[in-house]
Every structure is written in C-alpha cells, then in structure tokens.
Design an enzyme around this catalytic site. Structure first.
Site, short mmCIF file in Angstrom:
data_model
loop_
_atom_site.label_atom_id
_atom_site.label_comp_id
_atom_site.label_asym_id
_atom_site.label_seq_id
_atom_site.Cartn_x
_atom_site.Cartn_y
_atom_site.Cartn_z
N LYS A 135 0.80 -1.28 0.01
CA LYS A 135 0.05 -0.07 0.01
C LYS A 135 0.77 1.28 0.03
O LYS A 135 0.76 2.07 -0.88
CB LYS A 135 -0.83 0.14 1.10
CG LYS A 135 -1.49 1.19 1.39
CD LYS A 135 -2.38 1.31 2.67
CE LYS A 135 -1.71 1.53 4.01
NZ LYS A 135 -1.51 3.01 4.31
N ASN A 136 1.76 1.38 0.85
CA ASN A 136 2.45 2.62 1.17
C ASN A 136 3.47 2.99 0.00
O ASN A 136 3.92 4.01 -0.14
CB ASN A 136 3.21 2.42 2.45
CG ASN A 136 2.10 2.60 3.64
OD1 ASN A 136 0.83 3.04 3.41
ND2 ASN A 136 2.64 2.55 4.82
N ARG B 169 -4.37 9.07 4.08
CA ARG B 169 -3.01 9.83 4.39
C ARG B 169 -2.31 10.12 3.07
O ARG B 169 -1.47 10.95 2.87
CB ARG B 169 -2.20 9.00 5.35
CG ARG B 169 -0.82 9.62 5.89
CD ARG B 169 -1.29 10.82 6.73
NE ARG B 169 0.00 11.59 7.16
CZ ARG B 169 0.29 12.69 7.65
NH1 ARG B 169 -0.96 13.25 8.10
NH2 ARG B 169 1.28 13.50 7.85
N CYS C 153 -5.48 6.76 9.18
CA CYS C 153 -5.83 6.12 10.66
C CYS C 153 -5.62 7.34 11.64
O CYS C 153 -4.91 8.13 11.67
CB CYS C 153 -4.82 5.03 10.91
SG CYS C 153 -5.42 3.71 9.90
N ARG D 43 0.02 13.38 13.84
CA ARG D 43 0.86 13.24 12.43
C ARG D 43 0.66 14.82 11.70
O ARG D 43 0.02 15.07 10.72
CB ARG D 43 -0.39 12.20 11.76
CG ARG D 43 -0.50 11.04 12.13
CD ARG D 43 -1.13 10.14 11.27
NE ARG D 43 -0.39 9.53 10.35
CZ ARG D 43 -0.83 8.67 9.60
NH1 ARG D 43 -1.98 8.17 9.52
NH2 ARG D 43 0.16 8.03 8.54
N PRO D 44 1.75 15.66 12.43
CA PRO D 44 1.74 16.96 11.78
C PRO D 44 2.46 16.75 10.31
O PRO D 44 3.20 15.82 10.21
CB PRO D 44 2.74 17.66 13.03
CG PRO D 44 3.26 16.51 13.67
CD PRO D 44 2.27 15.26 13.73
N ASP E 161 4.84 19.56 9.50
CA ASP E 161 5.83 20.57 9.66
C ASP E 161 7.18 20.27 8.89
O ASP E 161 7.75 21.14 8.19
CB ASP E 161 6.13 20.83 11.19
CG ASP E 161 6.69 19.76 12.02
OD1 ASP E 161 6.11 18.64 11.81
OD2 ASP E 161 7.81 19.78 12.32
N ASP F 144 4.56 0.10 12.25
CA ASP F 144 3.32 -0.66 11.77
C ASP F 144 3.23 -2.16 11.87
O ASP F 144 2.32 -2.79 11.64
CB ASP F 144 3.42 -0.50 10.03
CG ASP F 144 3.18 0.68 9.57
OD1 ASP F 144 2.51 1.56 10.29
OD2 ASP F 144 3.66 1.11 8.51
N ARG G 112 -8.68 -1.36 4.38
CA ARG G 112 -8.08 -0.18 3.55
C ARG G 112 -6.45 -0.50 3.24
O ARG G 112 -6.03 -0.06 2.24
CB ARG G 112 -7.82 1.09 4.66
CG ARG G 112 -9.20 1.59 4.85
CD ARG G 112 -8.93 3.05 5.60
NE ARG G 112 -7.68 3.55 5.57
CZ ARG G 112 -6.89 4.05 6.37
NH1 ARG G 112 -7.07 4.04 7.61
NH2 ARG G 112 -5.72 4.58 6.01
N1 EPU Z 1 6.08 13.67 11.83
C1 EPU Z 1 6.08 15.02 12.33
N2 EPU Z 1 6.07 15.91 11.37
C2 EPU Z 1 6.17 15.63 9.93
C3 EPU Z 1 6.02 14.34 9.48
C4 EPU Z 1 5.97 13.23 10.49
O1 EPU Z 1 6.27 15.21 13.41
O2 EPU Z 1 6.33 16.59 8.94
C5 EPU Z 1 6.19 12.66 12.82
C6 EPU Z 1 4.92 11.82 12.56
O3 EPU Z 1 3.93 12.28 13.73
C7 EPU Z 1 5.59 10.37 13.44
C8 EPU Z 1 6.81 10.33 12.68
O4 EPU Z 1 7.04 11.69 12.29
O5 EPU Z 1 5.49 10.70 14.64
C9 EPU Z 1 6.84 9.33 11.38
O6 EPU Z 1 5.94 9.90 10.59
P1 EPU Z 1 6.25 9.60 8.84
O7 EPU Z 1 6.17 10.87 8.11
O8 EPU Z 1 7.52 8.93 8.66
O9 EPU Z 1 4.79 8.72 8.63
P2 EPU Z 1 3.98 9.02 7.35
O10 EPU Z 1 4.91 9.11 6.15
O11 EPU Z 1 2.77 9.89 7.63
C10 EPU Z 1 4.01 6.66 6.53
C11 EPU Z 1 3.12 5.62 6.22
C12 EPU Z 1 2.67 5.06 7.66
C13 EPU Z 1 3.72 4.40 8.55
C14 EPU Z 1 4.93 5.58 8.69
C15 EPU Z 1 6.11 5.32 9.36
C16 EPU Z 1 2.12 5.82 4.11
C17 EPU Z 1 1.11 6.37 3.46
N3 EPU Z 1 2.15 5.98 5.55
O12 EPU Z 1 3.35 7.53 7.17
O13 EPU Z 1 1.90 3.77 7.38
O14 EPU Z 1 3.36 4.05 10.06
O15 EPU Z 1 5.40 6.36 7.33
O16 EPU Z 1 6.81 4.14 8.92
O17 EPU Z 1 3.31 5.60 3.64
C18 EPU Z 1 0.00 2.43 7.72
O18 EPU Z 1 0.22 1.78 6.64
O19 EPU Z 1 -0.88 1.85 8.52
C19 EPU Z 1 0.73 3.60 8.00
C20 EPU Z 1 0.39 4.19 9.09
#
Ligand code: EPU
Length: 414
Positions: free
Chosen positions: A21-22, A90, A114, A119-120, A122, A301, A394
């Site tokens: 998925k990701n 997301r 989810c 999930r900021p 920034d 995950d 999903r």
């Molecule tokens: N974070 C920030 N600021 C940002 C971005 C992230 O503080 O601008 C924090 C997040 O709050 C979190 C950490 O950094 O604590 C990691 O977040 P990341 O940005 O790496 O996650 P993501 O890109 O939102 C993807 C996957 C998630 C998976 C995470 C970590 C996708 C669509 N989603 O999310 O997958 O858990 O990486 O590996 O690629 C899932 O598949 O169920 C899922 C949630």
C-alpha cells in the site's frame, strides 16, 4: 463489516504477498510529475489505493486498471485536491511535492488516514519553504504555491512522507537539492528508483542523504510495486498465533529483518530470496524489549502484531515502546484486554504479560491495530468477533479469504 473468527485452527501451506500500500501510494503521487504513461504493476487492490486513484482521476489524470496493473497518463485539470477523497487517506499528502513541482500550486485539504496520532506535516512544509515555496495553512487545509528550487535541508526526523514529498518537489526543480536525515524505508527507495526510471537525477539512493539535480522533464516508466512487508509480517504473526507451518511467497525477507529477528530465537525460520518458511511448535515466554523506530529498526506498523504475540506468549513479560504514533498502543491494549490480555500502558510504553486469551467481541480502531486483533483472535480459545474491519480492508486485500485458504476459520459478516 465484521469478522467472526474461531481461534486455534492451525495454519499451514503457502500464501502469497501482494504489492505494498505505502509503496503504491507514493508511486501514484509521483505520476503527477509527467503526462506520459506510468504503468504500475503489482498494484494492490485495496481501499486506500482505490481512493488515491479516485483522487487522481478527479484531478484530471486518466486511470486504467486491469487486475494488478494500473496505467496512469495525462495532466491535471485542477490543482485543488477534492475533499471527499483527500480527507479519506493519508496518501493524499503525497501529491503535494509532485503537484508543486509540475504546476507550482496546490490546495490540499489536510489528509485523512488512521487516527493513530497527531501526524503533523511541519517537516514537509519547512522543507518546501526552504525550496522557496510559500505555505499558507488554515486549520483544515493547505495552500502552497511557488516554483520549487534547489536547497539544502535537514529533516529533523526521518519522515517517510516528507522524504517522498521533498524528493518529488526537487526532481524538476532548478538546481541541486541536498536532503539529509532522509527516511530509508523500502517504499521510499522504490520511489527513488521509479523517479530515476522516469529520468530523474538522484544520488544516494537508499541512504539518508539524497542529492537531486533537477531535470527539465520526466517521462513515463513501467515499475513494479514492491511486496508489502507489513502483510508478510501479518502472515508470520498469524502463523505464530496458530502454531502453524506456513511458507510466505512473493515477499522480500530483507525488508522484514527487524520482525524476523524478533521471531528467529523462538521458531524455525528458513529465508529464501523471495519467500520465508516459518514453523512454530509452541509460544515463547516473551519477546524482550522492543522500541519502534524508522527503518531498518522495528517498524511502528508491526507494533500491534507484536502486542498480540506478546499478549498470548507463555507467561513472560514483553515491553514495547512506541515512538512514532501516540495512539497506537492504547487502542489495542484496551481491545486485547477484552480477550483476557494483561497489558499496562503508560504514555508511549506498554508492559505486556503473556497469558492465554479467550474469544471476545473487539473493535478495530485503525488498520494495523485491526490486523493485530485478527492475529489475537486466531490464537484465542473460542470465538471472537472483530468489528469494523473496513479499517483493515484499507490496507489488506482479502485478509480473511487469504487466511482461510491456509486453514483459518473466519466468516465475514456484512
Ligand atoms: N512527523 C512529524 N512531522 C512531519 C511528519 C512526520 O512530526 O512533518 C512525525 C509523525 O507524527 C510520526 C513520525 O514523524 O511520529 C513518522 O511519521 P512519517 O512521516 O514517517 O509517517 P507518514 O509518512 O505519515 C508513513 C506510512 C505509515 C507508517 C509511517 C512510518 C504512508 C502513506 N504511511 O506515514 O503507514 O506508519 O510512514 O513508517 O506511507 C499504515 O500503513 O498503516 C501507516 C500508518
């Protein structure tokens, strides 16, 4: 939709993994970078991907799907992402960088997905601002505009989504971009590889420092979505839950090292290049102390799978520290307690005391948590009902049917 699961049925045989998925979501976001045809093979047929395709279509992309092959071509007719799709997933955030690179403007409702934490965004936005993009935020949407140009930017955390967006923003930018502390998840590396196949100039693929020299245009490509490492881990966990003997095919064990290393001391594991055989005789007493962290360390995950394994382990104590998404521990600890589990959660830390579980009605609150509950129900004595498995759908294609094909007893109730 609910699953009714009769626990204790030993799983055995062979089960195949489909595309991640990701990975698919990131690659789909990158298709905005060209009008040429991008063909994604092994593209999973799951709700989040379907919603991403609907989003791209609503913005003007032509989308054709034949089974697991998706062809995408043409340009956008709008740079406003429609609410009804953007707020569902997301992954909608992953059109931010590519749309800015190609069209120099985007209106994006804050992405859904989810409810696993704040999930900021920034890190994405500071990176884009460093590239000269103007970012205007309202409480529920983003308006970004400007022509991205090369920059040096250090991500304060190795965010998967921010790395993917900044990569896409930089491949058509004027000049050189150097991004440090980038994520190295296999899904990020797949995106880097597809961008290179489309004509991008990226150095440092697979490492935490990426150097990108912008090119004038990108062209189409044919690319394979990588196998879903979380689905593979789910099948491994299901095998443990039932003391099964299962061979998981079409996966990449190298992407699952942290999870396999957790199981290895307790069970018989044979790794092939694209398959894993796991044979389980009995539950171990515990899994020790585990902390979630960016790749290649233990992934968030897979944390809910681990919580279930620890909950039905044989009398010992496992500690889990969840460093990424603050809600992930609490949700499942509460649900597993209904099955008799003993889990103490304080802040980002859970102490799980292994014991026998019994069947119960439990609630899937999110995708990975829901999968964890399915695993617990496969182990529990008696019958369980896992409610609202729409969350699970999903990210999983036919989870119940696939588990049934290797011996599980699951009925799907609409
Ligand atoms: N974070 C920030 N600021 C940002 C971005 C992230 O503080 O601008 C924090 C997040 O709050 C979190 C950490 O950094 O604590 C990691 O977040 P990341 O940005 O790496 O996650 P993501 O890109 O939102 C993807 C996957 C998630 C998976 C995470 C970590 C996708 C669509 N989603 O999310 O997958 O858990 O990486 O590996 O690629 C899932 O598949 O169920 C899922 C949630």
């Amino acid at each position: 939709m609910d699953y009714i699961i009769d626990g204790g049925k030993r799983l055995g045989g062979e089960i195949s993994v489909y595309g991640a998925k990701n990975c698919a979501l990131a690659l789909l976001g990158a298709t905005v970078l060209t009008n040429d045809t991008v063909v994604l093979q092994n593209c999973p047929q799951i709700e989040d991907v379907n919603n991403m395709l609907r989003l791209l279509k609503a913005m003007g992309k032509k989308v054709q799907r034949k089974s697991d092959t998706v062809q995408i071509f043409g340009g956008l007719c709008t740079t406003s992402a429609p609410w009804q799709y953007a707020t569902l997933i997301r992954g909608s955030a992953l059109i931010l960088g590519s749309t800015l690179a190609r069209y120099h403007s985007i209106d994006l409702p804050l992405p859904g997905g989810c409810a696993i934490g704040a999930r900021p965004m920034d890190i994405h936005l500071l990176g884009l601002e460093a590239m000269g993009v103007t970012v205007e935020e309202t409480p529920d949407s983003l308006h970004c505009f400007g022509i991205p140009k090369g920059t040096n930017y250090n991500l304060r955390f190795a965010s998967v989504g921010a790395t993917e967006n900044l990569l896409c923003a930089s491949v058509l930018a004027k000049g050189e971009s150097v991004f440090t502390n980038c994520a190295t998840e296999p899904e990020v590396v797949a995106l880097e590889q597809m961008l290179v196949a489309m004509g991008a100039d990226i150095q440092g693929i697979g490492t935490t420092t990426l150097v990108i020299n912008g090119v004038d245009r990108l062209h189409g490509a044919v690319f394979n979505v990588i196998p879903d490492r979380i689905v593979a881990a789910t099948y491994l966990a299901a095998t443990v839950a039932t003391c099964g003997d299962v061979t998981i095919t079409n996966c990449r064990p190298a992407h699952l090292t942290a999870f396999i290393d957790l199981l290895r001391p307790h069970f018989a594991i044979i790794e092939y290049e694209d398959a894993i055989r796991l044979t389980v005789e009995k539950q171990p007493s515990s899994y020790g102390n585990v902390t979630t962290a960016p790749y290649p360390l233990f992934p968030t995950d897979m944390q809910s799978l681990l919580m279930s394994l620890a909950a039905f382990s044989n009398g010992g104590q496992t500690t889990i520290c969840e460093k990424l998404f603050e809600n992930r521990l609490q949700h499942n600890a509460q649900e597993l307690a209904k099955m008799g589990a003993h889990i103490d959660v304080k802040d980002d830390f859970a102490k799980v005391y292994g014991r026998g579980l019994h069947g119960a009605t439990v609630q899937a609150h999110d995708l990975r948590g829901g999968a964890g509950l399915v695993v617990a129900a496969l182990n529990a004595e008696g019958r369980s009902r896992v409610r609202d498995v729409e969350h699970v759908n999903r990210g999983y294609s036919n989870l119940a049917q696939n588990l049934v094909s290797i011996g599980a007893k699951i009925t799907v109730i609409d």
